[in-house]
Scaffold this active site. Structure first.
Site, PDB file in Angstrom:
ATOM      1  N   GLU A 165       0.856  -1.186   0.000  1.00 29.57           N
ATOM      2  CA  GLU A 165       0.000   0.000   0.000  1.00 29.57           C
ATOM      3  C   GLU A 165       0.896   1.241   0.000  1.00 29.57           C
ATOM      4  O   GLU A 165       1.365   1.698   1.022  1.00 29.57           O
ATOM      5  CB  GLU A 165      -0.917  -0.007   1.220  1.00 29.57           C
ATOM      6  CG  GLU A 165      -1.980   1.089   1.171  1.00 29.57           C
ATOM      7  CD  GLU A 165      -2.882   1.091   2.383  1.00 29.57           C
ATOM      8  OE1 GLU A 165      -3.908   1.805   2.337  1.00 29.57           O
ATOM      9  OE2 GLU A 165      -2.576   0.413   3.378  1.00 29.57           O
ATOM     10  N   HIS A 199     -10.256   0.526   0.118  1.00 27.21           N
ATOM     11  CA  HIS A 199     -11.127   1.152   1.136  1.00 27.21           C
ATOM     12  C   HIS A 199     -11.923   2.338   0.584  1.00 27.21           C
ATOM     13  O   HIS A 199     -11.639   3.496   0.845  1.00 27.21           O
ATOM     14  CB  HIS A 199     -10.377   1.510   2.414  1.00 27.21           C
ATOM     15  CG  HIS A 199      -9.055   2.195   2.296  1.00 27.21           C
ATOM     16  ND1 HIS A 199      -8.849   3.343   1.563  1.00 27.21           N
ATOM     17  CD2 HIS A 199      -7.861   1.921   2.869  1.00 27.21           C
ATOM     18  CE1 HIS A 199      -7.610   3.735   1.676  1.00 27.21           C
ATOM     19  NE2 HIS A 199      -6.979   2.883   2.464  1.00 27.21           N
ATOM     20  N   ASP A 253      -8.568  -3.372   7.599  1.00 26.19           N
ATOM     21  CA  ASP A 253      -7.486  -2.382   7.549  1.00 26.19           C
ATOM     22  C   ASP A 253      -6.865  -2.247   8.935  1.00 26.19           C
ATOM     23  O   ASP A 253      -6.408  -1.169   9.333  1.00 26.19           O
ATOM     24  CB  ASP A 253      -8.004  -1.030   7.051  1.00 26.19           C
ATOM     25  CG  ASP A 253      -6.876  -0.086   6.611  1.00 26.19           C
ATOM     26  OD1 ASP A 253      -5.747  -0.570   6.402  1.00 26.19           O
ATOM     27  OD2 ASP A 253      -7.134   1.123   6.503  1.00 26.19           O
ATOM     28  N   HIS A 262      -5.764   6.099  -2.014  1.00 28.81           N
ATOM     29  CA  HIS A 262      -5.170   7.357  -1.546  1.00 28.81           C
ATOM     30  C   HIS A 262      -4.970   8.297  -2.731  1.00 28.81           C
ATOM     31  O   HIS A 262      -3.843   8.688  -3.057  1.00 28.81           O
ATOM     32  CB  HIS A 262      -3.864   7.087  -0.809  1.00 28.81           C
ATOM     33  CG  HIS A 262      -4.067   6.389   0.507  1.00 28.81           C
ATOM     34  ND1 HIS A 262      -4.273   7.069   1.688  1.00 28.81           N
ATOM     35  CD2 HIS A 262      -4.134   5.062   0.814  1.00 28.81           C
ATOM     36  CE1 HIS A 262      -4.436   6.196   2.672  1.00 28.81           C
ATOM     37  NE2 HIS A 262      -4.363   4.972   2.164  1.00 28.81           N
TER      38      HIS A 262
END
Length: 405
Positions: free
Chosen positions: A133, A219, A281, A198
């Site tokens: 990530e 997410h 997460d 992100h």
């Protein structure tokens, strides 16, 4: 318990589309042999009485950073094993360790430690490869990702990382960063899942990314763009693109904190259980007392505060990862969002199995699949977790006795 014949009896078996009342499950040599209503005839077997509780496929966690006081960035094999053991207590039978934004050297070291841990005697959930990530993210949408390391994709860097390990299965990236489309195409060609994360991307950026192999949104709603204005004109963001693109899968942090019930319901209504995976997460504070904690490497990670059932940045202006376990996700979807238990379990089992490409052997209770099984009650409290026919957790803390038919 050995891998000889096992009968799980007197339970409500959850399949992706129905409930088998008073069903039985037969397991032999770590595989599911049969699933049916009524009694299964077998000469001798270990009998596990589900006591009228639910029998479901083992939960599959495709985005997790830690738990039990350990994090995958801690730099030890024991940290990997501790996280696997911790999450098994809450029904997770398989997980994908997630590495945070950091230096190239730390990423490569974490990959090497994963390879060592995966070849060790795992004490709980089994591993499904590594999810990286970052660090190729939007600075504005970085969330709790360390800003010291956020940058554009660098071919020299990522090629070195890719060459260091065969265990990379997924990489989360902001597709609007320079070079991200070419990088996603390379990953897809290598069988690695590129995921949108992100990000401050516009709808058009997501469309281009989707055409070049990005088939998952990391997410959903967390650290990403929605409707925005550029030069007075409104544009859809990543959230709108995720809803519009039927072929785009999404994962959601269903801990009851990151997303309120109405957004969980909206995602379910638009994307459905087949395109929505539940994730924790979770960071190291999962299954630990609340208070100060560290996100990422224990030595130089970011200080966070765990309170109200979630991790926050010290100024409390943003979340910094969850402290959830998989049972809590299912419980939240059923009790708070009003989703059926069958669909909530599917989003924790069959859907992530398909997204990760492991649905040929796990994610559903069907003959021939690995015997990854959980038993839980009406409150989704885990009674037993079984991985490939071996009990790795039982709430009583004691071994079950063999009973002959």
């Amino acid at each position: 318990m050995s891998k000889s014949a096992i009968r799980i009896v007197n339970g409500n078996i959850i399949t992706p589309y129905r409930m088998i009342k008073n069903g039985e499950l037969l397991i032999q040599h770590g595989k599911i042999e049969a699933v049916c209503e009524g009694k299964i005839d077998v000469e001798a077997a270990t009998v596990i009485d589900a006591k009228g509780q639910y029998i479901a496929p083992g939960f599959i966690e495709m985005h997790v950073h830690g738990g039990g006081g350990a994090d995958f960035m801690d730099g030890t094999v024991d940290a990997f094993l501790t996280v696997a053991e911790t999450h098994a207590r809450y029904g997770t039978t398989a997980l994908q360790p997630t590495i945070l934004t950091s230096t190239k050297e730390q990423i490569i070291q974490s990959l090497a430690l994963y390879d060592q841990a995966a070849s060790s005697s795992i004490r709980g959930s089994r591993f499904l490869g590594v999810h990286i990530e970052g660090p190729y993210f939007s600075m504005r949408q970085r969330g709790a990702q360390d800003p010291r390391y956020i940058r554009d994709p660098d071919p020299a860097e990522y090629m070195e990382i890719l060459a260091s390990s065969q265990s990379i299965k997924r990489w989360s990236i902001a597709p609007e960063r320079a070079g991200a489309i070419a990088f996603g195409r390379l990953l897809s060609d290598r069988g690695i899942l590129p995921s949108i994360a992100h990000t401050d991307a516009l709808h058009a950026d997501v469309m281009e990314a989707f055409d070049n192999g990005y088939t998952l949104v990391t997410h959903l709603y967390s650290a990403m763009s929605g409707v925005t204005r550029r030069n007075a004109y409104r544009h859809g963001g990543v959230i709108e693109a995720a809803f519009l693109l039927d072929g785009l899968d999404v994962e959601i942090i269903a801990d009851g904190k990151h997303l309120p019930a109405e957004l969980l319901q909206l995602i379910y209504k638009i994307k459905g259980a087949d395109r929505t995976a539940l994730i924790t997460d979770a960071m190291r504070a999962a299954a630990m007392p609340e208070g100060p904690s560290i996100l990422g490497n224990i030595a130089d990670g970011m200080e966070v505060l765990v309170e109200d059932g979630v991790a926050k940045l010290p100024d409390r202006k943003a979340f910094a990862g969850s402290t959830a376990t998989a049972d809590r996700l299912v419980r939240t979807m059923v009790k708070e969002a009003g989703i059926s238990l069958i669909d909530a379990v599917r989003m924790m089992t069959a859907t992530p199995a398909r997204i990760l490409g492991v649905d040929a052997s796990m994610g559903t209770l069907v003959a021939g699949n690995d015997a990854d099984v959980v038993i839980f009650d009406d409150n989704i409290t885990i009674e037993m977790t079984m991985v490939k026919g071996e009990i790795v957790y039982h709430s009583s803390g004691s071994a079950l006795s063999d009973v002959s038919n």
